[in-house]
Design an enzyme around this catalytic site. Structure first.
Site, PDB file in Angstrom:
ATOM      1  N   ILE A  17       0.832  -1.198   0.000  1.00 29.75           N
ATOM      2  CA  ILE A  17       0.000   0.000   0.000  1.00 29.75           C
ATOM      3  C   ILE A  17       0.874   1.259   0.000  1.00 29.75           C
ATOM      4  O   ILE A  17       0.512   2.263  -0.615  1.00 29.75           O
ATOM      5  CB  ILE A  17      -0.949   0.004   1.216  1.00 29.75           C
ATOM      6  CG1 ILE A  17      -1.844  -1.232   1.215  1.00 29.75           C
ATOM      7  CG2 ILE A  17      -1.825   1.251   1.207  1.00 29.75           C
ATOM      8  CD1 ILE A  17      -2.820  -1.307   2.371  1.00 29.75           C
ATOM      9  N   ASP A  36      12.294   4.235   2.706  1.00 26.35           N
ATOM     10  CA  ASP A  36      12.123   2.790   2.877  1.00 26.35           C
ATOM     11  C   ASP A  36      13.471   2.166   3.189  1.00 26.35           C
ATOM     12  O   ASP A  36      14.529   2.674   2.776  1.00 26.35           O
ATOM     13  CB  ASP A  36      11.524   2.158   1.612  1.00 26.35           C
ATOM     14  CG  ASP A  36      10.841   0.840   1.908  1.00 26.35           C
ATOM     15  OD1 ASP A  36       9.600   0.808   1.954  1.00 26.35           O
ATOM     16  OD2 ASP A  36      11.536  -0.175   2.123  1.00 26.35           O
ATOM     17  N   ASP A  62      15.781   3.502   7.827  1.00 27.86           N
ATOM     18  CA  ASP A  62      15.110   2.663   8.803  1.00 27.86           C
ATOM     19  C   ASP A  62      14.404   3.597   9.773  1.00 27.86           C
ATOM     20  O   ASP A  62      15.048   4.257  10.597  1.00 27.86           O
ATOM     21  CB  ASP A  62      16.124   1.784   9.539  1.00 27.86           C
ATOM     22  CG  ASP A  62      15.475   0.831  10.529  1.00 27.86           C
ATOM     23  OD1 ASP A  62      14.293   1.044  10.902  1.00 27.86           O
ATOM     24  OD2 ASP A  62      16.145  -0.134  10.956  1.00 27.86           O
ATOM     25  N   ASN A  89       3.285   5.411   6.999  1.00 27.36           N
ATOM     26  CA  ASN A  89       2.768   4.121   6.543  1.00 27.36           C
ATOM     27  C   ASN A  89       3.574   2.925   7.032  1.00 27.36           C
ATOM     28  O   ASN A  89       3.021   1.847   7.226  1.00 27.36           O
ATOM     29  CB  ASN A  89       2.726   4.119   5.013  1.00 27.36           C
ATOM     30  CG  ASN A  89       2.485   2.736   4.442  1.00 27.36           C
ATOM     31  OD1 ASN A  89       1.390   2.191   4.541  1.00 27.36           O
ATOM     32  ND2 ASN A  89       3.524   2.148   3.861  1.00 27.36           N
ATOM     33  N   SER A 147      -5.113   0.549  11.565  1.00 31.79           N
ATOM     34  CA  SER A 147      -5.658  -0.678  10.973  1.00 31.79           C
ATOM     35  C   SER A 147      -7.078  -0.882  11.448  1.00 31.79           C
ATOM     36  O   SER A 147      -7.417  -0.574  12.606  1.00 31.79           O
ATOM     37  CB  SER A 147      -4.800  -1.884  11.385  1.00 31.79           C
ATOM     38  OG  SER A 147      -5.426  -3.098  11.015  1.00 31.79           O
ATOM     39  N   TYR A 160       0.050  -6.499  17.477  1.00 33.06           N
ATOM     40  CA  TYR A 160      -0.228  -5.649  16.317  1.00 33.06           C
ATOM     41  C   TYR A 160      -1.378  -4.679  16.625  1.00 33.06           C
ATOM     42  O   TYR A 160      -1.279  -3.476  16.390  1.00 33.06           O
ATOM     43  CB  TYR A 160      -0.572  -6.518  15.116  1.00 33.06           C
ATOM     44  CG  TYR A 160      -0.874  -5.729  13.858  1.00 33.06           C
ATOM     45  CD1 TYR A 160       0.156  -5.190  13.098  1.00 33.06           C
ATOM     46  CD2 TYR A 160      -2.180  -5.526  13.436  1.00 33.06           C
ATOM     47  CE1 TYR A 160      -0.104  -4.463  11.949  1.00 33.06           C
ATOM     48  CE2 TYR A 160      -2.451  -4.800  12.288  1.00 33.06           C
ATOM     49  CZ  TYR A 160      -1.413  -4.275  11.544  1.00 33.06           C
ATOM     50  OH  TYR A 160      -1.683  -3.546  10.413  1.00 33.06           O
ATOM     51  N   LYS A 164      -1.211  -0.555  16.968  1.00 31.83           N
ATOM     52  CA  LYS A 164      -1.983   0.280  16.048  1.00 31.83           C
ATOM     53  C   LYS A 164      -3.034   1.109  16.809  1.00 31.83           C
ATOM     54  O   LYS A 164      -3.351   2.234  16.402  1.00 31.83           O
ATOM     55  CB  LYS A 164      -2.648  -0.583  14.978  1.00 31.83           C
ATOM     56  CG  LYS A 164      -1.682  -1.145  13.939  1.00 31.83           C
ATOM     57  CD  LYS A 164      -1.023  -0.033  13.130  1.00 31.83           C
ATOM     58  CE  LYS A 164      -0.237  -0.573  11.954  1.00 31.83           C
ATOM     59  NZ  LYS A 164       0.402   0.520  11.159  1.00 31.83           N
ATOM     60  N   PRO A 190      -6.952   1.112   7.124  1.00 32.01           N
ATOM     61  CA  PRO A 190      -7.318   0.209   6.035  1.00 32.01           C
ATOM     62  C   PRO A 190      -7.747  -1.150   6.587  1.00 32.01           C
ATOM     63  O   PRO A 190      -7.400  -1.526   7.715  1.00 32.01           O
ATOM     64  CB  PRO A 190      -6.026   0.070   5.230  1.00 32.01           C
ATOM     65  CG  PRO A 190      -5.133   1.178   5.708  1.00 32.01           C
ATOM     66  CD  PRO A 190      -5.523   1.416   7.124  1.00 32.01           C
TER      67      PRO A 190
END
Length: 254
Positions: A17, A36, A62, A89, A147, A160, A164, A190
């Protein structure tokens, strides 16, 4: 083009994404700072955006390293003359290593810490690195990515989901603290998205399993999310901050 002249940083821009975000922002006229850890793929994606008429700078970074974040942001600002927006992201699910599915008491300490370091702490780091430039610009927009699992709460991903969830709380505090600088901070959640570039049959089956729960009954793909990102970075949302937008076809409502 809705973002013409704006400079926006996207973290985790080389795959999935994040790549879709970077490509769409480039198509909308933004100068895209692409951060990235995967240098080769990041440069490849950036080159593709330039070939289609976009403007990019690919920086190997990083985002878990604050000093590296500060330097990467400096490079983008120096290249394009400032910064107007940020898409946080980068996050831990399958990259840089897969997360285990385990009940909460069986999650390894190291993996719990890794989830918070990338999913939450790096968001804090990137905001700290970017906000001085947004203050100089006199306005700006930060979009943090959480998320829909925060609201669906599937089992075996406590680390996770907790990390989030923290992004949503951080976003709300930042919206309060930065509003006086006309810096807007929102969060997008998302759903389960077929963002893998070479998905296995098992991955496709996992993504399809979510369709039955949705009001809009099809698999989610990266283009389903990018329009919301563009909206939040554009002046169309200039009086919107501290909000959580769930973009996953309507399996949960906020």
């Amino acid at each position: 083009m809705r973002l013409a002249g704006k400079t926006v940083i996207v973290t985790g821009s080389a795959h999935g994404i994040g790549r879709a975000y970077a490509e769409r922002l480039g198509a909308e006229g933004a100068n895209v700072g692409m951060l990235d850890i995967d240098e080769a793929r990041n440069r490849e994606v950036a080159a593709g955006i330039v070939e289609r008429g976009g403007s990019t700078l690919a920086v190997t970074c990083d985002v878990r390293d604050f000093a590296a974040d500060v330097e990467a942001v400096r490079q983008v600002a120096e290249r394009f003359g400032g910064i107007d927006g940020l898409v946080n992201n980068a996050g831990l699910m399958a990259v840089p290593k897969p997360m285990s599915r385990a009940l909460f008491e069986d999650i390894p300490d190291e993996e719990w810490d890794d989830a918070f370091r990338l999913n939450t702490k790096s968001v804090w780091y990137m905001c700290k690195a970017v906000v001085p430039y947004l203050r100089t610009a006199g306005r700006g927009s930060i979009v943090n990515i959480a998320s829909s699992t925060v609201f669906r709460v599937p089992p075996t991903r406590a680390h996770y989901i907790a990390s989030k969830s923290a992004v949503i709380g951080l976003t709300r505090v930042l919206a309060r603290e930065l509003g006086g600088d006309w810096i807007r901070v929102n969060v997008v959640c998302p759903g389960s998205t077929l963002s893998e570039e070479e998905p296995t049959e098992d991955v496709i089956a996992m993504r399809k399993a979510n369709i039955a729960q949705r009001s809009l009954k099809r698999m989610q793909v990266p283009p389903d999310v990018v329009g919301t990102i563009v909206y939040l970075l554009s002046d169309d949302s200039e009086f919107m901050t501290g909000q959580t937008l769930i973009v996953e076809g309507g399996s949960v409502f906020n």
